[in-house]
Design a protein around this motif. Structure first.
Motif, PDB file in Angstrom:
ATOM      1  N   ARG A   1      -1.227  -5.787  20.369  1.00 37.34           N
ATOM      2  CA  ARG A   1      -2.377  -5.348  19.595  1.00 37.34           C
ATOM      3  C   ARG A   1      -1.969  -4.163  18.721  1.00 37.34           C
ATOM      4  N   GLY A   2      -2.711  -3.970  17.652  1.00 37.14           N
ATOM      5  CA  GLY A   2      -2.449  -2.832  16.800  1.00 37.14           C
ATOM      6  C   GLY A   2      -3.019  -1.550  17.386  1.00 37.14           C
ATOM      7  N   LEU A   3      -2.638  -0.428  16.815  1.00 37.64           N
ATOM      8  CA  LEU A   3      -3.165   0.867  17.213  1.00 37.64           C
ATOM      9  C   LEU A   3      -4.684   0.877  17.028  1.00 37.64           C
ATOM     10  N   ASP A   4      -5.418   1.204  18.093  1.00 33.83           N
ATOM     11  CA  ASP A   4      -6.886   1.194  18.037  1.00 33.83           C
ATOM     12  C   ASP A   4      -7.442   2.412  18.780  1.00 33.83           C
ATOM     13  N   PRO A   5      -7.651   3.534  18.062  1.00 34.66           N
ATOM     14  CA  PRO A   5      -8.169   4.745  18.702  1.00 34.66           C
ATOM     15  C   PRO A   5      -9.690   4.845  18.694  1.00 34.66           C
ATOM     16  N   CYS A   6     -10.401   3.732  18.470  1.00 33.38           N
ATOM     17  CA  CYS A   6     -11.862   3.767  18.318  1.00 33.38           C
ATOM     18  C   CYS A   6     -12.559   4.420  19.510  1.00 33.38           C
ATOM     19  N   ALA A   7     -12.022   4.220  20.713  1.00 30.74           N
ATOM     20  CA  ALA A   7     -12.674   4.755  21.902  1.00 30.74           C
ATOM     21  C   ALA A   7     -12.735   6.272  21.889  1.00 30.74           C
TER      22      ALA A   7
ATOM     23  N   ALA B   1     -13.850   5.310   7.435  1.00 36.19           N
ATOM     24  CA  ALA B   1     -12.881   4.864   6.422  1.00 36.19           C
ATOM     25  C   ALA B   1     -11.465   5.294   6.782  1.00 36.19           C
ATOM     26  N   ARG B   2     -11.324   6.469   7.376  1.00 36.69           N
ATOM     27  CA  ARG B   2      -9.988   7.003   7.639  1.00 36.69           C
ATOM     28  C   ARG B   2      -9.375   6.500   8.933  1.00 36.69           C
ATOM     29  N   PHE B   3     -10.202   6.253   9.953  1.00 36.76           N
ATOM     30  CA  PHE B   3      -9.663   6.000  11.291  1.00 36.76           C
ATOM     31  C   PHE B   3      -9.944   4.606  11.836  1.00 36.76           C
ATOM     32  N   SER B   4     -10.593   3.748  11.065  1.00 36.92           N
ATOM     33  CA  SER B   4     -10.878   2.403  11.556  1.00 36.92           C
ATOM     34  C   SER B   4      -9.629   1.525  11.510  1.00 36.92           C
ATOM     35  N   PRO B   5      -9.294   0.856  12.620  1.00 35.97           N
ATOM     36  CA  PRO B   5      -8.168  -0.084  12.599  1.00 35.97           C
ATOM     37  C   PRO B   5      -8.510  -1.388  11.903  1.00 35.97           C
ATOM     38  N   PHE B   6      -9.789  -1.551  11.545  1.00 34.07           N
ATOM     39  CA  PHE B   6     -10.240  -2.784  10.897  1.00 34.07           C
ATOM     40  C   PHE B   6     -10.217  -2.679   9.377  1.00 34.07           C
ATOM     41  N   ARG B   7      -9.847  -1.527   8.858  1.00 33.91           N
ATOM     42  CA  ARG B   7      -9.709  -1.327   7.415  1.00 33.91           C
ATOM     43  C   ARG B   7      -8.228  -1.221   7.088  1.00 33.91           C
ATOM     44  N   THR B   8      -7.749  -2.090   6.247  1.00 37.03           N
ATOM     45  CA  THR B   8      -6.307  -2.136   5.983  1.00 37.03           C
ATOM     46  C   THR B   8      -5.795  -0.882   5.293  1.00 37.03           C
TER      47      THR B   8
ATOM     48  N   ALA C   1       3.477  13.200   7.888  1.00 37.86           N
ATOM     49  CA  ALA C   1       2.512  12.870   6.840  1.00 37.86           C
ATOM     50  C   ALA C   1       1.097  12.671   7.372  1.00 37.86           C
ATOM     51  N   LEU C   2       0.920  12.745   8.685  1.00 41.60           N
ATOM     52  CA  LEU C   2      -0.395  12.500   9.258  1.00 41.60           C
ATOM     53  C   LEU C   2      -1.313  13.697   9.021  1.00 41.60           C
ATOM     54  N   SER C   3      -2.595  13.407   8.848  1.00 47.17           N
ATOM     55  CA  SER C   3      -3.580  14.472   8.696  1.00 47.17           C
ATOM     56  C   SER C   3      -3.746  15.215  10.016  1.00 47.17           C
ATOM     57  N   THR C   4      -4.229  16.443   9.917  1.00 48.07           N
ATOM     58  CA  THR C   4      -4.506  17.235  11.115  1.00 48.07           C
ATOM     59  C   THR C   4      -5.526  16.530  12.007  1.00 48.07           C
ATOM     60  N   ASP C   5      -6.510  15.891  11.385  1.00 45.89           N
ATOM     61  CA  ASP C   5      -7.531  15.175  12.160  1.00 45.89           C
ATOM     62  C   ASP C   5      -6.927  14.039  12.966  1.00 45.89           C
ATOM     63  N   LEU C   6      -6.073  13.240  12.351  1.00 48.54           N
ATOM     64  CA  LEU C   6      -5.489  12.110  13.072  1.00 48.54           C
ATOM     65  C   LEU C   6      -4.560  12.597  14.176  1.00 48.54           C
ATOM     66  N   ARG C   7      -3.846  13.665  13.930  1.00 51.96           N
ATOM     67  CA  ARG C   7      -3.012  14.224  14.999  1.00 51.96           C
ATOM     68  C   ARG C   7      -3.880  14.627  16.193  1.00 51.96           C
TER      69      ARG C   7
ATOM     70  N   SER D   1      -6.945   2.245   5.882  1.00 48.15           N
ATOM     71  CA  SER D   1      -7.212   3.459   6.647  1.00 48.15           C
ATOM     72  C   SER D   1      -5.908   4.129   7.056  1.00 48.15           C
ATOM     73  N   GLU D   2      -6.006   5.406   7.382  1.00 47.94           N
ATOM     74  CA  GLU D   2      -4.824   6.145   7.826  1.00 47.94           C
ATOM     75  C   GLU D   2      -4.265   5.548   9.115  1.00 47.94           C
ATOM     76  N   VAL D   3      -5.149   5.100   9.986  1.00 50.20           N
ATOM     77  CA  VAL D   3      -4.715   4.484  11.243  1.00 50.20           C
ATOM     78  C   VAL D   3      -3.931   3.201  10.976  1.00 50.20           C
ATOM     79  N   SER D   4      -4.432   2.354  10.093  1.00 47.96           N
ATOM     80  CA  SER D   4      -3.741   1.100   9.784  1.00 47.96           C
ATOM     81  C   SER D   4      -2.408   1.360   9.108  1.00 47.96           C
ATOM     82  N   ARG D   5      -2.368   2.334   8.226  1.00 43.11           N
ATOM     83  CA  ARG D   5      -1.109   2.659   7.541  1.00 43.11           C
ATOM     84  C   ARG D   5      -0.077   3.198   8.524  1.00 43.11           C
ATOM     85  N   LEU D   6      -0.523   4.015   9.479  1.00 44.20           N
ATOM     86  CA  LEU D   6       0.394   4.496  10.517  1.00 44.20           C
ATOM     87  C   LEU D   6       0.903   3.339  11.355  1.00 44.20           C
ATOM     88  N   ASP D   7       0.010   2.433  11.718  1.00 39.54           N
ATOM     89  CA  ASP D   7       0.389   1.306  12.560  1.00 39.54           C
ATOM     90  C   ASP D   7       1.405   0.402  11.868  1.00 39.54           C
TER      91      ASP D   7
END
Length: 240
Positions: A91-97, A38-45, A61-67, A47-53
């Motif tokens: 492409r958008g930010l995609d850290p899934c790998a 939920a937090r890091f998926s680029p496919f969820r509008t 404002a980023l969480s320690t985990d995302l940093r 998510s923290e990743v999508s909001r950063l992107d």
């Protein structure tokens, strides 16, 4: 104890052999994986990743985990000379790998913290295991019903990046084109964070990624290139 749930688009199975760990602890393991999705998926509008992107979050404002995830992404981008890149043009930010291995490794640590010593956590074929031996098959890159090899793991992780599930989905960030120099890249490493990230990063590099991955401390390699040649490092833990 065994449980299987569908998370991040693939089945995740947990098997614990040596301890009757509380059901609440198992719930916490899978709750964490759903949270990471939920937090890091680029496919969820949302998510923290999508909001950063989208520019809705600043660095402060980023969480320690995302940093931590983004630092890992930058580490592998630099280490591969840009072949591994989670910010590809157009492409958008995609850290899934990185997120997959990192989040499942943390889940494995939750299993250990709950009192388990012998367990196997399998996330769509990428495995974190403890107190083996555990026999782990590596799928043939072209024949779905066959294995290339079987590995034997005591404590550690195995991850594979390949073209057989999603086609040419891994892009070489240096060229912007799909990486096609390899058919599959399997890494054995102490943690799934490293195994999964190195497997994807090496795959993005193509054939040169084999030597690069083999040079990583603690990593063993099993790879098949586009000409169907097999490469393996001397320390690869192949089952007898």
């Amino acid at each position: 104890m065994r449980r299987v749930e569908h998370v991040m688009g693939f089945p995740v199975s947990l098997r614990v052999d040596d301890a009757d760990i509380p059901e609440a602890a198992v719930d916490a393991v899978f709750a964490w994986l759903h949270e990471a999705d939920a937090r890091f998926s680029p496919f969820r509008t949302d998510s923290e990743v999508s909001r950063l992107d989208r520019g809705e979050l600043s660095g402060d404002a980023l969480s320690t985990d995302l940093r931590e995830v983004l630092d890992l992404c930058e580490h592998y981008r630099t280490a591969t000379g840009g072949a591994f890149d989670v910010r590809l043009p157009g492409r958008g930010l995609d850290p899934c790998a990185v997120v997959k291995g990192w989040s499942v490794q943390r889940a494995a640590e939750l299993v250990t913290a709950a009192g388990a010593e012998r367990f196997c956590l399998n996330a769509g074929g990428d495995v974190a295991a403890a107190d083996g031996p555990w026999r782990i098959g590596v799928r043939h890159p072209e024949l779905a019903d066959r294995l290339c090899t079987v590995l034997e793991i005591t404590d550690g992780a195995v991850a594979t990046s390949a073209r057989y599930e999603r086609g040419d989905h891994i892009v070489d960030g240096r060229t912007g084109r799909p990486a096609t120099g390899l058919l599959s890249m399997t890494i054995v490493a102490p943690t799934l964070t490293e195994a999964d990230s190195v497997a994807t990063a090496a795959f993005a590099m193509g054939r040169e990624g084999i030597e690069w991955a083999a040079s990583r401390e603690g990593c063993e390699v099993f790879a098949v290139d586009a000409e169907r040649r097999v490469f393996r490092t001397p320390g690869l833990p192949v089952a007898a």
